[in-house]
Motif scaffolding. Sequence first.
Motif, mmCIF file in Angstrom:
data_model
loop_
_atom_site.group_PDB
_atom_site.id
_atom_site.type_symbol
_atom_site.label_atom_id
_atom_site.label_comp_id
_atom_site.label_asym_id
_atom_site.label_seq_id
_atom_site.Cartn_x
_atom_site.Cartn_y
_atom_site.Cartn_z
ATOM 1 N N ALA A 55 -13.242 -19.804 46.580
ATOM 2 C CA ALA A 55 -13.025 -19.222 45.261
ATOM 3 C C ALA A 55 -11.794 -19.785 44.549
ATOM 4 C CB ALA A 55 -12.947 -17.699 45.367
ATOM 5 N N PRO A 56 -10.617 -19.826 45.177
ATOM 6 C CA PRO A 56 -9.477 -20.429 44.485
ATOM 7 C C PRO A 56 -9.708 -21.881 44.112
ATOM 8 C CG PRO A 56 -8.740 -19.166 46.382
ATOM 9 C CD PRO A 56 -10.225 -19.275 46.493
ATOM 10 N N LEU A 57 -10.380 -22.644 44.963
ATOM 11 C CA LEU A 57 -10.599 -24.057 44.676
ATOM 12 C C LEU A 57 -11.545 -24.253 43.495
ATOM 13 C CD1 LEU A 57 -10.809 -25.618 48.251
ATOM 14 C CD2 LEU A 57 -8.859 -25.450 46.705
ATOM 15 N N VAL A 58 -12.585 -23.424 43.401
ATOM 16 C CA VAL A 58 -13.485 -23.508 42.245
ATOM 17 C C VAL A 58 -12.723 -23.175 40.965
ATOM 18 C CG1 VAL A 58 -15.498 -22.463 41.133
ATOM 19 C CG2 VAL A 58 -15.580 -23.049 43.553
ATOM 20 N N ASN A 59 -11.899 -22.149 41.020
ATOM 21 C CA ASN A 59 -11.106 -21.784 39.843
ATOM 22 C C ASN A 59 -10.153 -22.899 39.441
ATOM 23 O OD1 ASN A 59 -12.162 -19.190 39.324
ATOM 24 N ND2 ASN A 59 -10.916 -18.314 40.958
ATOM 25 N N ILE A 60 -9.470 -23.482 40.417
ATOM 26 C CA ILE A 60 -8.529 -24.558 40.118
ATOM 27 C C ILE A 60 -9.257 -25.777 39.563
ATOM 28 C CG2 ILE A 60 -6.924 -26.218 41.136
ATOM 29 C CD1 ILE A 60 -6.062 -24.028 43.075
ATOM 30 N N ASP A 61 -10.382 -26.136 40.152
ATOM 31 C CA ASP A 61 -11.104 -27.318 39.682
ATOM 32 C C ASP A 61 -11.692 -27.099 38.283
ATOM 33 O OD1 ASP A 61 -10.418 -28.677 41.911
ATOM 34 O OD2 ASP A 61 -12.395 -28.659 42.852
ATOM 35 N N THR A 62 -12.101 -25.880 37.984
ATOM 36 C CA THR A 62 -12.545 -25.581 36.618
ATOM 37 C C THR A 62 -11.373 -25.700 35.654
ATOM 38 O OG1 THR A 62 -14.177 -24.040 37.526
ATOM 39 C CG2 THR A 62 -13.741 -23.904 35.175
ATOM 40 N N PHE A 63 -10.236 -25.180 36.062
ATOM 41 C CA PHE A 63 -8.992 -25.313 35.295
ATOM 42 C C PHE A 63 -8.695 -26.785 35.012
ATOM 43 C CE2 PHE A 63 -4.339 -25.950 35.652
ATOM 44 C CZ PHE A 63 -3.865 -25.118 34.656
ATOM 45 N N ARG A 64 -8.770 -27.605 36.026
ATOM 46 C CA ARG A 64 -8.486 -29.034 35.872
ATOM 47 C C ARG A 64 -9.510 -29.727 34.981
ATOM 48 N NH1 ARG A 64 -8.521 -30.971 41.800
ATOM 49 N NH2 ARG A 64 -8.359 -33.015 40.823
ATOM 50 N N LYS A 65 -10.758 -29.317 35.093
ATOM 51 C CA LYS A 65 -11.785 -30.015 34.332
ATOM 52 C C LYS A 65 -11.688 -29.725 32.836
ATOM 53 C CE LYS A 65 -16.452 -31.743 34.753
ATOM 54 N NZ LYS A 65 -17.723 -31.722 35.520
ATOM 55 N N THR A 66 -11.119 -28.561 32.455
ATOM 56 C CA THR A 66 -10.917 -28.319 31.031
ATOM 57 C C THR A 66 -9.993 -29.372 30.426
ATOM 58 O OG1 THR A 66 -9.033 -26.830 31.386
ATOM 59 C CG2 THR A 66 -11.223 -25.833 31.294
ATOM 60 N N ALA A 67 -9.102 -29.896 31.260
ATOM 61 C CA ALA A 67 -8.247 -30.992 30.795
ATOM 62 C C ALA A 67 -9.012 -32.310 30.794
ATOM 63 C CB ALA A 67 -7.009 -31.112 31.683
ATOM 64 N N ALA A 68 -9.795 -32.544 31.857
ATOM 65 C CA ALA A 68 -10.501 -33.815 32.000
ATOM 66 C C ALA A 68 -11.494 -34.048 30.872
ATOM 67 C CB ALA A 68 -11.213 -33.865 33.357
ATOM 68 N N VAL A 69 -12.095 -32.984 30.351
ATOM 69 C CA VAL A 69 -13.074 -33.134 29.277
ATOM 70 C C VAL A 69 -12.446 -32.932 27.900
ATOM 71 C CG1 VAL A 69 -14.985 -32.454 30.768
ATOM 72 C CG2 VAL A 69 -13.811 -30.703 29.408
ATOM 73 N N GLY A 70 -11.127 -32.787 27.853
ATOM 74 C CA GLY A 70 -10.421 -32.754 26.580
ATOM 75 C C GLY A 70 -10.452 -31.428 25.850
ATOM 76 N N LEU A 71 -10.683 -30.326 26.549
ATOM 77 C CA LEU A 71 -10.754 -29.021 25.887
ATOM 78 C C LEU A 71 -9.376 -28.447 25.572
ATOM 79 C CD1 LEU A 71 -13.618 -27.025 27.659
ATOM 80 C CD2 LEU A 71 -13.607 -28.044 25.390
ATOM 81 N N SER A 72 -8.370 -28.796 26.362
ATOM 82 C CA SER A 72 -7.078 -28.126 26.251
ATOM 83 C C SER A 72 -5.936 -29.116 26.138
ATOM 84 C CB SER A 72 -6.834 -27.221 27.465
ATOM 85 O OG SER A 72 -7.791 -26.193 27.527
ATOM 86 N N ASN A 73 -4.877 -28.673 25.452
ATOM 87 C CA ASN A 73 -3.662 -29.472 25.333
ATOM 88 C C ASN A 73 -2.721 -29.281 26.516
ATOM 89 O OD1 ASN A 73 -4.148 -28.381 22.135
ATOM 90 N ND2 ASN A 73 -4.051 -30.586 22.499
ATOM 91 N N PHE A 74 -2.799 -28.103 27.159
ATOM 92 C CA PHE A 74 -1.958 -27.844 28.325
ATOM 93 C C PHE A 74 -2.552 -26.674 29.102
ATOM 94 C CE2 PHE A 74 -0.292 -25.294 24.882
ATOM 95 C CZ PHE A 74 0.033 -24.070 25.450
ATOM 96 N N GLY A 75 -2.002 -26.428 30.290
ATOM 97 C CA GLY A 75 -2.460 -25.334 31.124
ATOM 98 C C GLY A 75 -1.315 -24.424 31.511
ATOM 99 N N VAL A 76 -1.625 -23.163 31.748
ATOM 100 C CA VAL A 76 -0.639 -22.175 32.205
ATOM 101 C C VAL A 76 -1.185 -21.499 33.447
ATOM 102 C CG1 VAL A 76 0.578 -20.040 31.670
ATOM 103 C CG2 VAL A 76 0.238 -21.759 29.873
ATOM 104 N N TYR A 77 -0.378 -21.476 34.501
ATOM 105 C CA TYR A 77 -0.739 -20.709 35.690
ATOM 106 C C TYR A 77 0.099 -19.446 35.707
ATOM 107 C CZ TYR A 77 -1.339 -19.117 40.447
ATOM 108 O OH TYR A 77 -1.614 -18.328 41.539
ATOM 109 N N GLY A 78 -0.566 -18.277 35.760
ATOM 110 C CA GLY A 78 0.129 -17.010 35.602
ATOM 111 C C GLY A 78 0.764 -16.431 36.842
ATOM 112 N N GLY A 79 0.601 -17.075 38.010
ATOM 113 C CA GLY A 79 1.296 -16.603 39.198
ATOM 114 C C GLY A 79 0.427 -15.850 40.186
ATOM 115 N N ASP A 80 1.057 -15.388 41.251
ATOM 116 C CA ASP A 80 0.425 -14.743 42.405
ATOM 117 C C ASP A 80 -0.495 -15.721 43.136
ATOM 118 O OD1 ASP A 80 1.787 -12.438 42.032
ATOM 119 O OD2 ASP A 80 0.063 -11.175 41.584
ATOM 120 N N THR A 81 0.128 -16.740 43.706
ATOM 121 C CA THR A 81 -0.625 -17.729 44.477
ATOM 122 C C THR A 81 -1.157 -17.107 45.750
ATOM 123 O OG1 THR A 81 0.872 -19.409 43.610
ATOM 124 C CG2 THR A 81 -0.528 -20.043 45.456
ATOM 125 N N PHE A 82 -0.435 -16.177 46.320
ATOM 126 C CA PHE A 82 -0.886 -15.464 47.507
ATOM 127 C C PHE A 82 -0.561 -13.987 47.343
ATOM 128 C CE2 PHE A 82 3.095 -17.771 48.367
ATOM 129 C CZ PHE A 82 3.976 -16.699 48.384
#
Length: 230
Positions: A55-82
């Motif tokens: 689950a975390p990996l799918v979320n992270i890879d979706t996050f990354r792909k929004t950049a790869a396809v040019g949807l976003s100018n930047f990303g924010v991670y809100g915390g609570d990694t564990f």
Amino acid sequence: FRSPSTTTGTNITLPSYAENELLNAEKRISAVKSTTSISFTFITDLHGDTGPSLAPLVNIDTFRKTAAVGLSNFGVYGGDTFTGLTEDFTTGKVLWNLDFYLSRMNGADFPVFFTRGNHDCNSRYQRAKTLTGQQYYDHVLSSMHAAAVFDQDHPEGDYYYADLAEKKLRVIVLNAFTGKNYVFGYGEDQLKFVAEEALDLSDKEDPEEWQVLFTGHVADTTYVHDEIPY
């Protein structure tokens, strides 16, 4: 950790449900996007105590792909990694999780700004082994893509700002907790930094054209677990 599979943001194969959601988001953004608009991707609360689970990996890879396809100018991670339920420093698992997940987010093709969550201090059941501000900075904040400005008097405060000059945008990242799990609040040092430094745009040629975005893990405990973010 920095193998091609964790740092390359362009060749990501997502599960079909995630790909469909990404396509839907692309349609919605494309409908309102303009030359002056700003788009960013927000991800939060991975709570990945078990290491590289799906689950975390799918979320992270979706996050990354929004950049790869040019949807976003930047990303924010809100915390609570564990969560901090079973982690401790005797096994090194806390720092391993931080390095693994956050280096993977750093593989995105846009600047990523990291926010420290209340669980990221590892104090829920391990108060004697709390993650220090210096450790968090060394493992997380020091690796940000964009140049960030920290409070020189309190460099371990986990709050800072960074400019995206091409968008005339200043992103101010706040630290919403005092270092203890579920104890929220902004200290005087942080508020002073925001008022006197982070909101000072006087060095810009056109400060009236700049915008400011505040982000943080949570503002206060009023809506901390409400389903609608405020």
